[in-house]
Structure formats: C-alpha cells, structure tokens
Design a protein around this motif. Structure first.
Motif, PDB file in Angstrom:
ATOM      1  N   GLY A  38     -21.227   2.228 -16.681  1.00 23.55           N
ATOM      2  CA  GLY A  38     -22.113   0.803 -16.835  1.00 23.55           C
ATOM      3  C   GLY A  38     -23.562   0.987 -16.330  1.00 23.55           C
ATOM      4  O   GLY A  38     -24.414   0.561 -17.087  1.00 23.55           O
ATOM      5  N   ALA A  41     -25.445   3.105 -19.023  1.00 17.75           N
ATOM      6  CA  ALA A  41     -25.665   2.190 -20.300  1.00 17.75           C
ATOM      7  C   ALA A  41     -26.759   1.406 -20.033  1.00 17.75           C
ATOM      8  O   ALA A  41     -27.612   1.265 -21.126  1.00 17.75           O
ATOM      9  CB  ALA A  41     -24.269   1.453 -20.624  1.00 17.75           C
ATOM     10  N   LEU A  48     -22.526  -2.414 -21.027  1.00 21.22           N
ATOM     11  CA  LEU A  48     -21.088  -1.971 -21.149  1.00 21.22           C
ATOM     12  C   LEU A  48     -20.537  -2.620 -19.689  1.00 21.22           C
ATOM     13  O   LEU A  48     -21.178  -2.673 -18.816  1.00 21.22           O
ATOM     14  CB  LEU A  48     -21.106  -0.384 -20.818  1.00 21.22           C
ATOM     15  N   THR A  51     -17.843  -0.061 -15.585  1.00 24.25           N
ATOM     16  CA  THR A  51     -16.517   1.117 -15.876  1.00 24.25           C
ATOM     17  C   THR A  51     -17.365   2.280 -14.983  1.00 24.25           C
ATOM     18  O   THR A  51     -18.526   2.997 -15.280  1.00 24.25           O
ATOM     19  CB  THR A  51     -16.955   1.519 -17.221  1.00 24.25           C
ATOM     20  N   ARG A  83     -12.091   0.224 -15.008  1.00 25.71           N
ATOM     21  CA  ARG A  83     -12.960  -0.620 -15.797  1.00 25.71           C
ATOM     22  C   ARG A  83     -12.707  -2.009 -15.738  1.00 25.71           C
ATOM     23  O   ARG A  83     -11.561  -2.542 -15.472  1.00 25.71           O
ATOM     24  CB  ARG A  83     -12.757  -0.157 -17.199  1.00 25.71           C
TER      25      ARG A  83
END
Length: 132
Positions: A38, A41, A48, A51, A83
């Motif tokens: 995450g 990203a 995202l 995660t 997640r």
C-alpha cells in the motif's frame, strides 16, 4: 484459491502485522522483511488498500529443505499476506503447506516446516485456522 489458505483477523492490517511479527520472534524465527504494498502504491500516486507481506523463516530449517530440494527456494522463506478487503479486520493469507508438499513430492516429515505460517496465524488469531 488453489494453494492458498486464508483466515480473518479481527485486527486491522498494521495491528495484525505487528502481532505476527511478535509471534514469529517469540517462536525463534526471523522476520526477514515486511513489504508494504500500500505504501509503495502511494509513492506512485496510486491507491491500494492496506496490504503488507511478512517474509520470515528459520535459516537452519530452510537451508536443510533447500539442500534436499533446491527448487523450494521459490517458496521459501515463508510469507504471510495481510490485506484490507473493506470488511472489519483484515484477511490473512498464506500458502497451503500440503499444496507445496505435493508440488515438490515432499513427505509429511519433510514438509513439516512449511506448516509454520499457518501455526503463526493460528497463534495470533487465537483460534485454529480454517478456510475463509
């Protein structure tokens, strides 16, 4: 999903990751890395849900497995994915040790170390793990 097992944690992703790290440490294994997908990203201005991937193992045990079956390096060290799926808590996923054992033709005794991920998850969730 074939080859994977999942369970639900009542904790959010960061709390679940921290609990897993503590349990792995208490069991004498090594956390080699925690990859925050995450956060990666977000660095690329992408979204995202939370995660994270915990990568861990016991070098002595893993090395013995790799000496007998070098191809197992594709699956070692062990990994646990945590997640956010939008529901309460987090989804925790790891490889099914029986699936990995069948793929490499391992006996029950040889595959015993592959059960560590599920055992850690079970200890952290304080319940036997079952398919989610």
């Amino acid at each position: 999903m074939n080859g994977l097992k999942s369970a639900r944690s009542s904790m959010n992703v960061p709390a679940t990751v921290e609990a897993l790290r503590r349990c792995i440490d208490e069991q004498g294994a090594t956390v080699f890395a925690v990859i925050d997908h995450g956060a990666a990203a977000a660095q690329g201005d992408l979204r995202l849900p939370a995660t994270q991937l915990v990568i861990f193992g016991r070098p002595l045990t893993g090395t013995a497995l790799l000496q007998d079956c070098p191809q197992l390096a594709i699956d070692l060290p062990l990994r646990i994915l945590i997640r956010d799926d939008g529901a309460q808590g987090a989804v925790v996923t790891w490889q099914d040790p029986e699936f990995v054992a069948r793929r490499f033709g391992l006996t029950a005794e040889e595959s015993r170390p592959l059960h560590a991920a599920g055992e850690v998850v079970s200890a952290v969730l304080e319940q036997p793990v079952s398919a989610y």
